[in-house]
Scaffold this motif. Structure first.
Motif, PDB file in Angstrom:
ATOM      1  N   ALA A   1     -23.835  18.389 -19.036  1.00 26.14           N
ATOM      2  CA  ALA A   1     -25.233  18.078 -19.330  1.00 26.14           C
ATOM      3  C   ALA A   1     -25.808  19.060 -20.344  1.00 26.14           C
ATOM      4  O   ALA A   1     -27.000  19.106 -20.562  1.00 26.14           O
ATOM      5  CB  ALA A   1     -26.055  18.114 -18.041  1.00 26.14           C
ATOM      6  N   GLY A   2     -24.940  19.858 -20.938  1.00 23.56           N
ATOM      7  CA  GLY A   2     -25.404  20.873 -21.875  1.00 23.56           C
ATOM      8  C   GLY A   2     -25.645  20.300 -23.263  1.00 23.56           C
ATOM      9  O   GLY A   2     -25.753  19.085 -23.454  1.00 23.56           O
TER      10      GLY A   2
ATOM     11  N   ASP B   1     -27.615  23.512 -12.126  1.00 23.73           N
ATOM     12  CA  ASP B   1     -26.968  24.821 -12.213  1.00 23.73           C
ATOM     13  C   ASP B   1     -25.606  24.686 -12.874  1.00 23.73           C
ATOM     14  O   ASP B   1     -25.208  25.502 -13.684  1.00 23.73           O
ATOM     15  CB  ASP B   1     -26.886  25.501 -10.842  1.00 23.73           C
ATOM     16  CG  ASP B   1     -26.136  24.709  -9.795  1.00 23.73           C
ATOM     17  OD1 ASP B   1     -25.689  23.583 -10.085  1.00 23.73           O
ATOM     18  OD2 ASP B   1     -25.999  25.224  -8.666  1.00 23.73           O
ATOM     19  N   HIS B   2     -24.886  23.645 -12.536  1.00 25.88           N
ATOM     20  CA  HIS B   2     -23.552  23.443 -13.084  1.00 25.88           C
ATOM     21  C   HIS B   2     -23.624  22.476 -14.262  1.00 25.88           C
ATOM     22  O   HIS B   2     -24.342  21.474 -14.209  1.00 25.88           O
ATOM     23  CB  HIS B   2     -22.653  22.861 -11.994  1.00 25.88           C
ATOM     24  CG  HIS B   2     -21.198  23.033 -12.249  1.00 25.88           C
ATOM     25  ND1 HIS B   2     -20.526  22.289 -13.187  1.00 25.88           N
ATOM     26  CD2 HIS B   2     -20.294  23.879 -11.722  1.00 25.88           C
ATOM     27  CE1 HIS B   2     -19.257  22.661 -13.201  1.00 25.88           C
ATOM     28  NE2 HIS B   2     -19.095  23.621 -12.329  1.00 25.88           N
ATOM     29  N   ALA B   3     -22.862  22.799 -15.310  1.00 25.87           N
ATOM     30  CA  ALA B   3     -22.957  21.977 -16.512  1.00 25.87           C
ATOM     31  C   ALA B   3     -22.553  20.535 -16.257  1.00 25.87           C
ATOM     32  O   ALA B   3     -23.146  19.601 -16.819  1.00 25.87           O
ATOM     33  CB  ALA B   3     -22.097  22.572 -17.621  1.00 25.87           C
TER      34      ALA B   3
ATOM     35  N   ASP C   1     -24.664  30.331 -14.753  1.00 31.92           N
ATOM     36  CA  ASP C   1     -24.965  28.933 -14.456  1.00 31.92           C
ATOM     37  C   ASP C   1     -25.316  28.835 -12.969  1.00 31.92           C
ATOM     38  O   ASP C   1     -26.478  28.770 -12.604  1.00 31.92           O
ATOM     39  CB  ASP C   1     -23.815  28.004 -14.863  1.00 31.92           C
ATOM     40  CG  ASP C   1     -22.457  28.445 -14.354  1.00 31.92           C
ATOM     41  OD1 ASP C   1     -22.346  29.502 -13.702  1.00 31.92           O
ATOM     42  OD2 ASP C   1     -21.480  27.710 -14.585  1.00 31.92           O
TER      43      ASP C   1
ATOM     44  N   ARG D   1     -23.158  26.207 -25.496  1.00 25.56           N
ATOM     45  CA  ARG D   1     -23.769  24.872 -25.534  1.00 25.56           C
ATOM     46  C   ARG D   1     -23.080  23.916 -24.578  1.00 25.56           C
ATOM     47  O   ARG D   1     -23.686  22.980 -24.073  1.00 25.56           O
ATOM     48  CB  ARG D   1     -23.753  24.348 -26.971  1.00 25.56           C
ATOM     49  CG  ARG D   1     -24.703  25.143 -27.846  1.00 25.56           C
ATOM     50  CD  ARG D   1     -24.521  24.944 -29.327  1.00 25.56           C
ATOM     51  NE  ARG D   1     -25.246  25.995 -30.028  1.00 25.56           N
ATOM     52  CZ  ARG D   1     -25.965  25.800 -31.118  1.00 25.56           C
ATOM     53  NH1 ARG D   1     -26.053  24.600 -31.647  1.00 25.56           N
ATOM     54  NH2 ARG D   1     -26.596  26.809 -31.692  1.00 25.56           N
TER      55      ARG D   1
ATOM     56  N   LYS E   1     -21.550  25.056 -21.680  1.00 26.72           N
ATOM     57  CA  LYS E   1     -21.576  25.572 -20.309  1.00 26.72           C
ATOM     58  C   LYS E   1     -22.967  25.670 -19.701  1.00 26.72           C
ATOM     59  O   LYS E   1     -23.124  25.587 -18.484  1.00 26.72           O
ATOM     60  CB  LYS E   1     -20.929  26.965 -20.275  1.00 26.72           C
ATOM     61  CG  LYS E   1     -19.414  26.940 -20.314  1.00 26.72           C
ATOM     62  CD  LYS E   1     -18.874  26.433 -18.985  1.00 26.72           C
ATOM     63  CE  LYS E   1     -17.390  26.692 -18.861  1.00 26.72           C
ATOM     64  NZ  LYS E   1     -16.870  26.243 -17.556  1.00 26.72           N
ATOM     65  N   LEU E   2     -23.952  25.947 -20.510  1.00 26.49           N
ATOM     66  CA  LEU E   2     -25.286  26.213 -19.971  1.00 26.49           C
ATOM     67  C   LEU E   2     -26.244  25.112 -20.405  1.00 26.49           C
ATOM     68  O   LEU E   2     -26.407  24.846 -21.604  1.00 26.49           O
ATOM     69  CB  LEU E   2     -25.788  27.581 -20.433  1.00 26.49           C
ATOM     70  CG  LEU E   2     -24.866  28.754 -20.049  1.00 26.49           C
ATOM     71  CD1 LEU E   2     -25.432  30.070 -20.565  1.00 26.49           C
ATOM     72  CD2 LEU E   2     -24.654  28.830 -18.538  1.00 26.49           C
ATOM     73  N   THR E   3     -26.893  24.504 -19.435  1.00 30.50           N
ATOM     74  CA  THR E   3     -27.709  23.315 -19.714  1.00 30.50           C
ATOM     75  C   THR E   3     -29.121  23.661 -20.158  1.00 30.50           C
ATOM     76  O   THR E   3     -29.841  22.798 -20.623  1.00 30.50           O
ATOM     77  CB  THR E   3     -27.810  22.455 -18.443  1.00 30.50           C
ATOM     78  OG1 THR E   3     -28.478  23.209 -17.432  1.00 30.50           O
ATOM     79  CG2 THR E   3     -26.441  22.046 -17.943  1.00 30.50           C
TER      80      THR E   3
END
Lengths: 312, 261
Positions: free
Chosen positions: A99-100, A153-155, B145, B196, B198-200
């Motif tokens: 979702a990044g 929290d998790h991508a 995350d 980009r 890994k982190l939403t």
């Protein structure tokens, strides 16, 4: 959806999620059942027997067609394979990609043992399908759509909405703790209503990056979610179902996020660093603390005032 | 061989997964102490045999005395049961959710089973502890995350171990290179692509504050290396430029990928 949650066999639920002795945190999964059926998230692997029993009771003898995991964390995905084993015709639906902001890492599904193998006729891989925002399922009376996870929290995460009841499933977002007298009640039935402080405490832990958030941008993102979803109900993984004034909970989150972001101010960060690594302590010659074990030096929720705030 | 001596008593176990021309590190680090060995992360089951072989080589078959998990999720923790079969019991130190003053592992029966790390003991965050004869402080990460994560600072070697934070992809052929081994340094595109993916929440960060926090911490710790689970160890001389690349890589523009449609 909703309804009474009986004791989980083999797990002492009266203690495992208590907070300050009198406060609990939900770990919820949701079953939608009509012509076809779906379970959204699978609960912790520590409660496999109880999770299977609850799903069976919700299905009332019916078949399970879809097991959906919102993201591959243990307390959301931990019983996925047990459910597939108990329901051999069910298909496992997992997020297709992160979702990044990037394209995603190509081997991510393999790392989480969730690689789809549609060409295969046997094995877990043959029963895995990927879902992406915009994908829909018609279950009969219920129509679900998978939507982007703005707060995850998790991508590898996905949110879900159910169109007939206009229920929004935001997973780790919009959770909150509750008094032990309120465990199986809807949020509007609570003896102790949910406050901004509750949302602040929950989200400072679950979304720790909010410490360094730009609260004005958070406001914009939440407003966009409100406009896109405008739900009649919110069914979070870590809070009870919100039936009344759901948008007010999202507005409360904006206030909570603004409070949490105070912990990222340079003076607050300096305080954290000084307390954790006093000047000169970074080399090996440091004393172990003599204070009580378990103390933490914190920013986030502890750095702001603790008074109760207005109800939604 | 994927075993690299990072400092005199810190070994880097470099393992990685390929995605075309991009590789992703899933590393472990092994620290030799006066009273035993500390293993940072247990790694992915996809590399279990290699990890066991490398740990055996350093410890002469004894295995770790303590495993400190940078993350309490897959793939960081999934070798723990196999390691226990291989080497017998060892301590597991893991980050636990922060709920006021409640010590979830100490106070909640069965909590370690619920989080899938049976027998673990929780980290006392933000305080130095002696682990296998090494002085180690586990801290709440400034950037992560999932919340069940910790940064691990080894005072003796002055190495800061991180998970998602300070991670990056690398090119084929650079799998065992540290930042000092790379003539052009760490590729900024590998840094940006990693964050980009890994982190939403990058679009919602105040990057000026993030940079200030990083700089204040690194200034205080003065680490010889920042050693991420998901990236190349970055030597002290390269840290200033690397932080610049991290901040630049997190600076996303345009509509957020996670925005509602």
């Amino acid at each position: 959806m909703g309804g009474e949650a009986p004791d989980v066999e083999g797990v002492d639920t009266s203690h495992w999620d208590s907070f300050e002795g009198e406060r609990h945190q939900n770990q919820s999964a949701y079953v939608l059942e009509d012509e076809q059926s779906l379970v959204f998230d699978t609960l912790s692997p520590a409660s496999t027997d109880g999770a299977l029993e609850l799903v069976d009771r919700a299905l009332d003898g019916g078949d399970l067609d879809y097991v959906v995991i919102s993201h591959p964390e243990g307390n959301h995905a931990g019983n996925a394979f047990a459910l597939l084993e108990a329901h051999p015709d069910a298909t496992l639906l997992v997020p297709e990609r992160g979702a990044g902001h990037g394209s995603g890492f190509g081997a991510e599904h393999e790392l989480f043992h969730l690689a789809s193998a549609p060409e295969s006729t046997e094995g877990i891989g043959s029963r895995i399908e990927y879902v992406a925002p915009g994908d829909e399922l018609d279950l009969g009376r219920f129509r679900v759509e998978f939507v982007p996870a703005t707060y995850a929290d998790h991508a590898f995460s996905v949110w879900m909405v159910e169109r007939t009841t206009n229920t929004f499933f935001p997973v780790d977002w919009l959770g909150f703790h509750h008094q032990n007298s309120d465990c199986t009640r809807f949020a509007d039935e609570f003896d102790r209503p949910v406050t901004v402080r509750d949302l602040r405490q929950f989200h400072s832990n679950v979304l720790p990056w909010l410490q360094f958030a730009d609260p004005d941008v958070v406001d914009e993102r939440v407003d966009a979610v409100i406009e896109a979803r405008d739900p009649d109900r919110i069914a979070p993984a870590h809070g009870t179902v919100i039936r009344e004034r759901p948008v007010e909970f999202m507005e409360m989150f904006k206030r909570a996020a603004r409070d949490i972001s105070e912990g990222g101010a340079p003076e607050a960060v300096r305080e954290q660093i000084d307390a954790t690594f006093p000047p000169g302590s970074a080399d090996g010659d440091v004393d172990e603390p003599t204070g009580s074990d378990g103390d933490e030096v914190t920013g986030g929720d502890e750095s702001v005032s603790d008074e109760a705030e207005a109800d939604p | 061989m994927t075993l690299t001596r990072l400092t005199g008593d810190v070994h880097w176990l470099s393992h990685c997964e390929a995605d075309g021309e991009r590789h992703l590190h899933l590393s472990e680090y092994l620290l030799s102490g006066s009273e035993g060995y500390v293993l940072v992360d247990s790694g992915s089951t996809r590399f279990r045999e290699a990890i066991v072989e490398e740990v055996n080589e350093v410890t002469d078959g004894a295995g770790p005395d303590v495993v400190v998990l940078a993350h309490q999720v897959l793939p960081h923790k999934e070798n723990l049961p196999a390691f226990e079969e291989e080497w017998g019991e060892f301590d597991v130190v893991t980050a636990v959710p922060r709920l006021g003053g409640l010590d979830l592992i100490a106070d909640v029966p069965g909590f370690t089973d619920i989080i899938g790390v049976s027998g673990a003991r929780g980290t006392v965050l933000n305080r130095p502890r002696e682990l296998a004869g090494r002085t180690i402080t586990c801290m709440r990460p400034f950037l992560t995350d999932v919340t069940v994560s910790q940064w691990i600072f080894d005072h003796d070697a002055r190495v800061l171990f991180t998970a998602e934070a300070f991670g990056h992809y690398h090119a084929p052929g650079d799998c065992t290179a540290t930042s000092t081994d790379l003539p052009g340094g760490i590729d900024p595109d590998h840094v940006a692509d990693f964050y980009r993916d890994k982190l939403t929440f990058l679009d919602q960060l105040n990057l000026d504050r993030m940079r200030t926090a990083f700089e204040m911490l690194l200034d205080r710790l003065d680490p010889r290396y920042v050693a991420p689970i998901h990236g190349t160890p970055v030597a002290a001389a390269d840290l200033d430029g690397y932080v610049d690349d991290v901040i630049a890589g997190m600076d996303v523009s345009g509509p957020a990928a996670g925005a509602p449609r």
